[in-house]
Design a protein around this motif. Structure first.
Motif, mmCIF file in Angstrom:
data_model
loop_
_atom_site.group_PDB
_atom_site.id
_atom_site.type_symbol
_atom_site.label_atom_id
_atom_site.label_comp_id
_atom_site.label_asym_id
_atom_site.label_seq_id
_atom_site.Cartn_x
_atom_site.Cartn_y
_atom_site.Cartn_z
ATOM 1 N N LEU A 157 0.815 -1.212 0.000
ATOM 2 C CA LEU A 157 0.000 0.000 0.000
ATOM 3 C C LEU A 157 0.846 1.259 0.000
ATOM 4 N N ASP A 158 1.849 1.306 0.856
ATOM 5 C CA ASP A 158 2.785 2.427 0.905
ATOM 6 C C ASP A 158 4.053 1.949 1.599
ATOM 7 N N ASP A 159 4.873 2.876 2.092
ATOM 8 C CA ASP A 159 6.139 2.467 2.705
ATOM 9 C C ASP A 159 5.963 1.860 4.098
ATOM 10 N N ARG A 160 4.754 1.893 4.676
ATOM 11 C CA ARG A 160 4.512 1.330 6.005
ATOM 12 C C ARG A 160 3.554 0.155 6.022
ATOM 13 N N ARG B 109 -4.665 -5.798 6.269
ATOM 14 C CA ARG B 109 -3.742 -4.668 6.215
ATOM 15 C C ARG B 109 -2.869 -4.731 7.451
#
Length: 100
Positions: A26-29, A46
């Motif tokens: 989803l993103d960098d985290r 998630r």
């Protein structure tokens, strides 16, 4: 850096100590993980990367399927988790020991 199709061990939360496969970044985290059994692809979980242990195994079947079609079957996810678990057991039979 996580990759699609990479095996992970969950270290925090209700599913702690279970294995999963990264099905989306989803993103960098945050990533989405599924195992094809309890957590299906359509209802991927998630998870924050700090709650996961990234393992050195990437399933080529899962990665190829997601890159080609945009999705993966739950059967391929179950196969990837089982294959990783079986390889780990075979390695232990060769003389390795588990602490504990």
């Amino acid at each position: 850096m996580p990759q699609i199709g990479q095996m992970v061990r969950i270290i925090k939360g209700r599913d702690a100590e279970k294995l999963g496969v990264i099905v989306n970044i989803l993103d960098d985290r945050f990533v989405l993980i599924a195992d094809g059994d309890k957590r299906k692809y359509d209802r991927a979980k998630r998870k924050n990367l700090i709650h996961l242990e990234l393992l050195d195994f990437v399933s080529p079947e899962v990665a190829r399927s997601i890159l080609e079609t945009g999705r993966v079957t739950n059967g391929k996810l179950r196969y990837a988790v089982a294959k990783f678990s079986d390889e780990k057991v075979i390695a232990l039979k060769k003389g390795d020991h588990i602490d504990g």
